[in-house]
Structure formats: C-alpha cells, structure tokens
Scaffold this motif. Structure first.
Motif, PDB file in Angstrom:
ATOM      1  N   LEU A  81       0.828  -1.217   0.000  1.00  0.00           N
ATOM      2  CA  LEU A  81       0.000   0.000   0.000  1.00  0.00           C
ATOM      3  C   LEU A  81       0.859   1.263   0.000  1.00  0.00           C
ATOM      4  N   GLY A  82       2.183   1.084   0.011  1.00  0.00           N
ATOM      5  CA  GLY A  82       3.050   2.266  -0.013  1.00  0.00           C
ATOM      6  C   GLY A  82       3.402   2.821   1.356  1.00  0.00           C
ATOM      7  N   ILE A  83       3.246   1.988   2.421  1.00  0.00           N
ATOM      8  CA  ILE A  83       3.723   2.415   3.751  1.00  0.00           C
ATOM      9  C   ILE A  83       5.134   1.845   3.906  1.00  0.00           C
ATOM     10  N   ILE A  84       6.125   2.717   3.860  1.00  0.00           N
ATOM     11  CA  ILE A  84       7.514   2.243   3.862  1.00  0.00           C
ATOM     12  C   ILE A  84       8.223   2.805   5.091  1.00  0.00           C
ATOM     13  N   ILE A  85       8.872   1.916   5.857  1.00  0.00           N
ATOM     14  CA  ILE A  85       9.571   2.362   7.067  1.00  0.00           C
ATOM     15  C   ILE A  85      11.074   2.210   6.872  1.00  0.00           C
ATOM     16  N   ILE A  86      11.816   3.249   7.233  1.00  0.00           N
ATOM     17  CA  ILE A  86      13.279   3.189   7.176  1.00  0.00           C
ATOM     18  C   ILE A  86      13.767   3.237   8.616  1.00  0.00           C
ATOM     19  N   HIS A  87      14.358   2.117   9.051  1.00  0.00           N
ATOM     20  CA  HIS A  87      14.761   2.011  10.452  1.00  0.00           C
ATOM     21  C   HIS A  87      16.074   2.745  10.693  1.00  0.00           C
ATOM     22  N   GLN A  88      16.326   2.989  11.973  1.00  0.00           N
ATOM     23  CA  GLN A  88      17.570   3.653  12.362  1.00  0.00           C
ATOM     24  C   GLN A  88      18.771   2.822  11.923  1.00  0.00           C
ATOM     25  N   GLU A  89      18.667   1.487  12.112  1.00  0.00           N
ATOM     26  CA  GLU A  89      19.736   0.598  11.631  1.00  0.00           C
ATOM     27  C   GLU A  89      19.384   0.299  10.184  1.00  0.00           C
ATOM     28  N   LEU A  90      20.161   0.806   9.262  1.00  0.00           N
ATOM     29  CA  LEU A  90      19.810   0.680   7.843  1.00  0.00           C
ATOM     30  C   LEU A  90      19.821  -0.791   7.422  1.00  0.00           C
ATOM     31  N   ALA A  91      18.890  -1.124   6.516  1.00  0.00           N
ATOM     32  CA  ALA A  91      18.746  -2.523   6.128  1.00  0.00           C
ATOM     33  C   ALA A  91      19.346  -2.780   4.749  1.00  0.00           C
ATOM     34  N   LEU A  92      20.533  -2.246   4.506  1.00  0.00           N
ATOM     35  CA  LEU A  92      21.174  -2.448   3.211  1.00  0.00           C
ATOM     36  C   LEU A  92      22.229  -3.551   3.336  1.00  0.00           C
ATOM     37  N   VAL A  93      22.508  -4.221   2.200  1.00  0.00           N
ATOM     38  CA  VAL A  93      23.535  -5.266   2.202  1.00  0.00           C
ATOM     39  C   VAL A  93      24.841  -4.628   1.727  1.00  0.00           C
ATOM     40  N   PRO A  94      25.847  -4.490   2.609  1.00  0.00           N
ATOM     41  CA  PRO A  94      27.040  -3.692   2.293  1.00  0.00           C
ATOM     42  C   PRO A  94      27.797  -4.157   1.051  1.00  0.00           C
ATOM     43  N   LEU A  95      27.809  -5.483   0.825  1.00  0.00           N
ATOM     44  CA  LEU A  95      28.633  -5.989  -0.274  1.00  0.00           C
ATOM     45  C   LEU A  95      27.887  -6.082  -1.603  1.00  0.00           C
ATOM     46  N   LEU A  96      26.658  -5.627  -1.644  1.00  0.00           N
ATOM     47  CA  LEU A  96      25.935  -5.569  -2.925  1.00  0.00           C
ATOM     48  C   LEU A  96      25.944  -4.129  -3.442  1.00  0.00           C
ATOM     49  N   SER A  97      25.679  -3.991  -4.735  1.00  0.00           N
ATOM     50  CA  SER A  97      25.670  -2.652  -5.343  1.00  0.00           C
ATOM     51  C   SER A  97      24.385  -1.906  -4.987  1.00  0.00           C
ATOM     52  N   ILE A  98      24.369  -0.616  -5.320  1.00  0.00           N
ATOM     53  CA  ILE A  98      23.162   0.182  -5.074  1.00  0.00           C
ATOM     54  C   ILE A  98      21.981  -0.442  -5.802  1.00  0.00           C
ATOM     55  N   ALA A  99      22.177  -0.789  -7.087  1.00  0.00           N
ATOM     56  CA  ALA A  99      21.062  -1.332  -7.880  1.00  0.00           C
ATOM     57  C   ALA A  99      20.579  -2.660  -7.312  1.00  0.00           C
ATOM     58  N   GLU A 100      21.527  -3.504  -6.883  1.00  0.00           N
ATOM     59  CA  GLU A 100      21.124  -4.807  -6.325  1.00  0.00           C
ATOM     60  C   GLU A 100      20.313  -4.611  -5.054  1.00  0.00           C
ATOM     61  N   ASN A 101      20.731  -3.662  -4.217  1.00  0.00           N
ATOM     62  CA  ASN A 101      19.975  -3.368  -2.997  1.00  0.00           C
ATOM     63  C   ASN A 101      18.609  -2.788  -3.318  1.00  0.00           C
ATOM     64  N   MET A 102      18.585  -1.959  -4.357  1.00  0.00           N
ATOM     65  CA  MET A 102      17.364  -1.223  -4.701  1.00  0.00           C
ATOM     66  C   MET A 102      16.210  -2.172  -4.991  1.00  0.00           C
ATOM     67  N   PHE A 103      16.514  -3.267  -5.686  1.00  0.00           N
ATOM     68  CA  PHE A 103      15.425  -4.168  -6.111  1.00  0.00           C
ATOM     69  C   PHE A 103      15.513  -5.541  -5.460  1.00  0.00           C
ATOM     70  N   LEU A 104      16.220  -5.616  -4.317  1.00  0.00           N
ATOM     71  CA  LEU A 104      16.354  -6.896  -3.626  1.00  0.00           C
ATOM     72  C   LEU A 104      14.966  -7.359  -3.185  1.00  0.00           C
ATOM     73  N   GLY A 105      14.566  -8.524  -3.667  1.00  0.00           N
ATOM     74  CA  GLY A 105      13.252  -9.019  -3.271  1.00  0.00           C
ATOM     75  C   GLY A 105      12.148  -8.611  -4.219  1.00  0.00           C
ATOM     76  N   ASN A 106      12.361  -7.513  -5.016  1.00  0.00           N
ATOM     77  CA  ASN A 106      11.400  -7.267  -6.107  1.00  0.00           C
ATOM     78  C   ASN A 106      12.197  -6.945  -7.383  1.00  0.00           C
ATOM     79  N   GLU A 107      13.000  -7.956  -7.781  1.00  0.00           N
ATOM     80  CA  GLU A 107      13.919  -7.801  -8.909  1.00  0.00           C
ATOM     81  C   GLU A 107      13.159  -7.512 -10.204  1.00  0.00           C
ATOM     82  N   MET A 108      13.790  -6.716 -11.084  1.00  0.00           N
ATOM     83  CA  MET A 108      13.206  -6.442 -12.397  1.00  0.00           C
ATOM     84  C   MET A 108      13.646  -7.581 -13.313  1.00  0.00           C
TER      85      MET A 108
END
Length: 513
Positions: A81-108
C-alpha cells in the motif's frame, strides 16, 4: 484535509509490559508529522504495529489508511500500500551494489532473468530524485552513512511510497547530510507525499514538521499543530518527561572516598568504519563509594565508552589514559582490565553476559576461575560454595545453583551476571543498562545491591536510558551526546529537564559549528 492515516486505540502488550496503551495518531495527507518521546516511550513499537512487523491480531485497535481499515500480516503487506519504514539501523547489504539493494526481493526480471539494463536505468532515475550522482554499480560499503540513508529513501521511492516513516533518520548523520535529508522531505511534501519522522532533535523537527505527537510511557500525551502555534521546546521536553519519582529507589547516604577511576582524553573510532569517530576526548572520574551516571540518548556513545575502556572490547584506534587510584593502568585487553580492578556488566546479558546453556554455578565463577581453583584445577566444592553464597546474598530465585540460566527470569539472569562480576572482586563496576527488561520489584533489589557495593567503597559507573533511574540512584551525572561529554551535574542540579536540555542544546551547537 483528510487524514491519510489514523491509528485508533492501539494497545500492544508484551509479557508483563504494556508497551502501548490506547495510542491515537492521525496523519494528514501531504504533511510531515513528527513523533517525539524518550527512549522506551513506545515510538518504534507503534511504527512496527503500523508497518506489520507486529501483525494484525497481536495488538488491539484499528489502523485506517486512505479511509479503509487495514490489517497487515507482515511488512510486505504494508509496503504494497506504499507504507515504507526506514529504520535507524539501515537494512542495506554492504557488499551488494546500489542497484542490487534497490530491487532486492522485487527484482526487475523478464522470463525469470534479471534485466540489469532496466534495473540500472531505473536506479539512476531514483538516485537522481534523492540527489545522488553515484553509479548504480557502486557497492553500499563504499558510501558514507548519509548517502546510504538516501539510497534507503530511493529504495522506498522504487516501492511507490505513499507514507514514508523515518526512525531517527539523522541520528548518525553530520550537519550537512542532515540538512540535505530534511530538504528532501520538504521537497517530497511539495509533491504530496506524507511522512512520519521520529526524532529527538527538536531543532530539526521545528524546521520541517507540520504537527507533532508526543508519546510518553506508551500513551499519547499531546498533539501540537505547528501551523497554528509556535513550537516551544520547553513544552515538548515537559511533555516527554513529565512524571514524578516515587519511592522506587532505596535510600542511601553516600560515603564518598578518594579518587579511584579516571579516564582522560579518551577517543575511539567505529569498529567497522574507521573514519567515523565515535568517542571524542571523553574525560570523567569516579570516587570510591560514589555512583556516577552517564545519561544520553541512543547512539550517544555510552556503551562504546564502557566497552572500549573494558579491554578495548569495542572500537579501533582507541587512545587516551585510564588511571586507577592515581596510577596509569593497562586496559588493552579484557584480562588486563579485570586485573586492573574493572568489571563491565553488559546491557546485552543474553548474548554477551551469560552462557545461557550453562548453569548458575558455572556462570558465576566464569570471570574469576582462579578464585575457585587450586593448582590450576577447578575445585568443585569451592565453586559450589561461591555459587551458593551469591545465590543467597543476591536472592537469586531458582531451583538451585544447577539450574540453567536460560530458564531464569530477566531479573534473576541479571543477578547472575552481577554475581559473576562481584566474584572477580573489582574496584570499579561499570553497569550498562543494569535493569533493562526487568520488572519493578526486581529493579528495587538490584538498586539495593548497587547501593551496598557503593557503601563497601567500590566505585560504580552506571549507564541507563531511564533518566528517573539515574536521578534516583546517582551522586553525579555526566551527560553524553554524539560521542562527547556535554554536561556534568551533581545529584542536586540534575533533573530530567536539565539533562534533556543539555542534550538538545549541545546537539544544536555542534550543528551550528
């Protein structure tokens, strides 16, 4: 304007604790709504209810989003529904690229194969919206924390965000990154996006918020319309902390002796990111028989200070001097720190304080095996005597000393951790959140133990996020913010308002320089 979100009568209970009690929150479409409150007031719990981390059925009350009652089973459900939460501890994968993180779990993907060209093109568009010029191929670990935060926001845009929730988004950012982030929120607002920002930085809230809700002890205290009335910092601070201290703390007449423990010009850098200084020229001292508190908000650097002093168990490039009774001591390893007479009771007793699968007896003797050995061999009778003695002294409720610590209540586990360090016979006891997650009755018992230690002439350094606890227990309080000591107060000078004011003013000053 119609509200995009209404949370009505939200009540969330954990075993023995009511984390939220009939909380109401209303966010208008296209506004920036700030939520303020002390550590532990229930802000993050409320957002976890909203985002489906705590699914429908585990709380009472209703969530209305875009005029319909919603019941989310998990995060994916609220994100649809477009409710997106960004936690204090960021949920990014350090060893992946920006693009890989961007679509992780909803890959194009086309026909089950990732379409990298499309992913990179879309990533570039999204990065441009948050003002980043980085290549989509850049690894997350090569970005500063401010840019990582912007990648998280770009990722939210990729999920077609309608309501963006930011939990302490500027806690680890410097001034220019913080300003850029707030400007971005104002820009999104012009485009009609709604946001919720959880923050204790009142100067930032004053800059962007259209309305503010203050939560205290799991209930909504006030909602302020910033368009109708100017934001008064004093009023918000009063709403955040306004409660009285009853007799929750045992009485004690301090008998303060000579100087025991001193830290001078202590510096340390982040253990993963060696360019980020976490502790900046910290100096403090504790006398025999004195209980000294360290107050501060999450991320102020209090635990990092305690752990880096205790045998460098945290941080890189640690520098500075530690003295015990006026003489410099070597605290470069945990064993040397213990030999110097220092003990550290961790805030994370389950992972770092106890071996949960072991019994009470083994946990108690762990930090001082020499004390139960003769000729390098553990003497079972001695070990048993010591454990029985502490079990009796600290009133550890258990079936016996052979009970596994896993099966004890939080308060009794904490007493086992305390016993372990008391048996190492330290001169200085550093207590990190000594009563976190413990019920009121057990708290009183632990306070009594702490007072007894001080009366025996030990020095106690106590870190706590509960200001009433520091005010009720300590002879002196240091206030930390962003890795520095920003104030020192005697028990008589200290109040919740004064501590909060020191934190908020120091934050405003560092950001002006």
């Amino acid at each position: 304007m119609a509200p995009i979100l209404e949370m009505r009568g939200i009540t969330k209970t954990f075993p023995g604790v009511k984390a939220l009690d009939n909380v109401n929150l209303s966010v208008q479409a296209g506004e920036i709504h700030a939520i303020c409150g002390e550590n532990g007031a229930g802000k993050s719990t409320l957002m976890k209810v909203l985002s489906g981390v705590y699914p429908h059925g585990t709380y009472e009350g209703d969530i209305h989003f875009e005029n319909e009652v919603r019941s989310f089973k998990d995060i994916a459900d609220s994100e649809k529904l477009g409710i997106i939460i960004i936690h204090q501890e960021l949920a990014l994968v350090p060893l992946l690229s920006i693009a890989e993180n961007m679509f992780l779990g909803n890959e194009m993907a086309k026909w089950g194969v990732i379409d990298w060209d499309a992913a990179h093109a879309r990533t570039r568009e999204l990065l441009a919206q948050v003002g980043l010029k980085e290549s989509p191929m850049t690894l997350i670990k090569d970005l500063g924390i401010g840019k990582q935060q912007l990648v998280e926001i770009a990722k939210a845009l990729a999920k077609k965000v309608r309501l963006l929730i930011l939990d302490e988004p500027t806690a680890s950012l410097n001034e220019s990154d913080s300003q850029a982030l707030l400007d971005l929120l104002l820009e999104f607002k012009k485009q009609g996006m709604s946001s919720i920002i959880i923050s204790h930085k009142l100067n930032e809230i004053a800059r962007v918020a259209d309305s503010i809700t203050v939560i205290r002890d799991g209930t909504t205290v006030s909602t302020i319309d910033c368009r109708a009335e100017p934001i008064s910092e004093d009023r918000i601070i009063r709403d955040m902390v306004g409660r009285s201290l009853e007799d929750r703390y045992p009485k004690r007449v301090p008998k303060i002796g000579e100087m025991l423990f001193e830290v001078k010009d202590w510096n340390a850098y982040h253990h993963l990111n060696s360019s980020r200084q976490v502790l900046k020229n910290v100096s403090l001292n504790v006398r025999r028989g004195e209980i000294v508190g360290i107050a501060g908000l999450m991320g102020a650097g209090r635990t990092e200070l305690a752990m880096s002093v205790f045998g460098r168990s945290y941080g890189r490039n640690v520098s500075g001097e530690v003295r015990m009774s006026g003489k410099p001591v070597d605290v470069s390893t945990i064993n040397r720190a213990i030999d110097a007479g220092i003990a550290y009771v961790t805030e994370d007793r389950k992972h770092l304080g106890l071996i949960l699968s072991d019994d009470i007896k083994q946990n108690i003797s762990l930090a001082n095996l020499e004390g139960v050995s003769s000729g390098g061999i553990i003497d079972p009778h001695k070990e048993q005597e010591v454990a029985e003695d502490y079990r009796r002294q600290l009133k550890i409720r258990s079936s016996g000393i052979l009970q596994k610590t896993l099966n004890l209540s939080g308060g009794n586990q904490q007493k086992v951790v305390l016993s372990k360090w008391l048996f190492s016979n330290p001169d200085l006891l550093i207590l990190d959140e000594p009563t976190r997650g413990i019920d009121v009755g057990a708290k009183f018992e632990i306070y009594s133990i702490i007072n007894k230690l001080a009366d025996e002439g030990k020095a106690v350094l106590m870190i706590s996020s509960e200001m009433p606890e520091l005010l009720g227990m300590c002879d002196r309080i240091y206030v930390m913010n962003e890795g520095r000591i920003v104030a020192e107060m005697t028990a008589a000078e200290a109040s919740q308002e004064n501590i909060m004011r020191a934190i908020i003013r120091s934050g405003a000053q560092t950001h002006e320089h």
